[in-house]
Design an enzyme around this catalytic site. Structure first.
Site, PDB file in Angstrom:
ATOM      1  CG  HIS A  12      56.775  27.491 -37.301  1.00 59.26           C
ATOM      2  ND1 HIS A  12      55.937  27.010 -36.330  1.00 59.26           N
ATOM      3  CD2 HIS A  12      57.877  26.709 -37.243  1.00 59.26           C
ATOM      4  CE1 HIS A  12      56.524  25.997 -35.706  1.00 59.26           C
ATOM      5  NE2 HIS A  12      57.704  25.793 -36.253  1.00 59.26           N
ATOM      6  CB  SER A  13      59.273  24.928 -41.802  1.00 64.93           C
ATOM      7  OG  SER A  13      60.530  24.436 -42.222  1.00 64.93           O
ATOM      8  CG  ASN A  14      63.380  28.939 -39.168  1.00 63.98           C
ATOM      9  OD1 ASN A  14      62.880  30.036 -39.380  1.00 63.98           O
ATOM     10  ND2 ASN A  14      63.517  28.428 -37.957  1.00 63.98           N
TER      11      ASN A  14
END
Ligand SMILES: *Cc1c(COP(=O)(O)O)cnc(C)c1O
Length: 331
Positions: A76-78
């Site tokens: 889910h890394s921004n």
């Protein structure tokens, strides 16, 4: 001291300054003077704090003749999403080492990574990610590419410079409103944002501004050590010998709600509370936990009275969509 920072090359990804707005309803309810720095409002692929870091990181990559970016993160890394977007904007290839390989639903940041055509490599856990990045770099070098490895979260000395400038920006905006800056409160993960803000404060000799990190999962001791290391690393790029002791870094660890990316009822309640009062959208992994921490610290009397507090909204806009069932469950 600030001169070298102003002259450090960056690759333009976003239009600065981002907005700084008063949180009027919350200020009234809690009897505080609260502003929100809207680093979630940027034109690059939904924005966020990693964009500021990437401006300096990309300039460094270009100066080294690199053509491919490699980085790592949770699925889910921004940071992974913004690296993929920055690479496209700058005409580079991006490789993302993501974990865990649980075949998550392709949505939120992961959907954007795919839309941006990033090359995704899955590994079992975060422990394997650094080695996987090194292996990938070797392989790409063998194919005649010039890869550039970006540490997770953009937590490199160049990344730190993004928020040294960010501090300057916040300080100047508040000044233009006739306000004095007393505290900046934000979600802290790798510590690079916090290190940048501390470095910025030091460069302006504003040591009395409280830079308050709310840990989103890591052990505070670890974060403090990283922040200290990153402040020195960023300063070194400016030819400055500047150190901050880990024990002088302010990190609260009471607001992780069970650990990194654990989403509980209280976290969603904070998202809802802030959405209803300010029309402001927070995410359940970073900014909602940081805001919960800020309001709890207000209630506990942590902040000096009559002080001006800036909540740094670090982004994470796609994350509520990544975890929409969990968010909906607690709505
Ligand atoms: C990465 C991230 C953070 C943490 O920033 P660090 O510089 O890694 O400490 C906070 N908020 C959001 C939304 C992020 O994506």
């Amino acid at each position: 001291m600030i001169g070298r920072l102003l002259l450090t090359p960056k690759y333009k990804l976003i239009t600065l300054p981002t907005p700084l707005e008063k949180a009027a309803k919350l200020s009234e309810e809690y009897d505080i003077n609260l502003y929100v720095k809207r680093d979630d409002v940027m034109e690059l692929a939904f924005g966020g704090n990693k964009a500021r870091k990437l401006e300096y990181i990309l300039a460094d990559a270009f100066s080294k003749g690199c053509d491919t970016l490699i980085t790592r993160g949770a699925y889910h890394s921004n940071h992974a999403r913004l690296t993929a977007a920055a690479a496209r904007k700058a005409g580079l290839e991006a490789y993302l080492v993501l974990y865990p390989p649980i075949e998550p639903k392709v949505r939120g940041n992961l959907l954007l990574d795919k839309l941006l055509g990033a090359n995704i490599v899955y590994v079992e856990s975060s422990k394997e990610a650094n080695e996987a990045m090194e292996r990938l770099a070797k392989k790409l070098e063998g194919e005649g590419k010039k890869p550039y490895i970006i540490p997770g979260g953009g937590a490199s000395p160049h990344g730190v410079l993004g928020y040294a400038m960010g501090f300057l920006e916040i300080f100047q905006q508040l000044r233009s409103f006739g306000e004095k800056l007393d505290y900046i409160v934000h979600a802290t993960g790798t510590g690079a944002t916090q290190a940048g803000l501390i470095l910025g404060a030091k460069l302006l000799s504003l040591d009395d501004v409280g830079i308050v990190g709310i840990s989103v999962g890591r052990d505070p001791k670890e974060v403090k050590g990283e922040v200290s290391r990153l402040v020195s690393g960023g300063a070194k790029l400016l030819n400055l010998d500047l150190n901050v002791e880990p024990e002088d870094v302010i990190v609260f660890s009471d607001y992780t709600f069970g650990g990194y990316a654990t989403i509980t009822r209280e976290v969603v309640a904070t998202m809802k509370n802030i959405a209803l009062k300010e029309g402001l959208i927070l995410d359940p992994v970073y900014t909602a936990k940081a805001m919960y921490g800020l309001l709890d610290l207000v209630e506990k009397g942590y902040f000096k009275s009559d002080s001006t507090i800036v909540f740094l909204h670090t982004g994470g806009t796609p994350i509520p969509f990544q975890y929409s069932e969990l968010v909906e469950e607690y709505l």
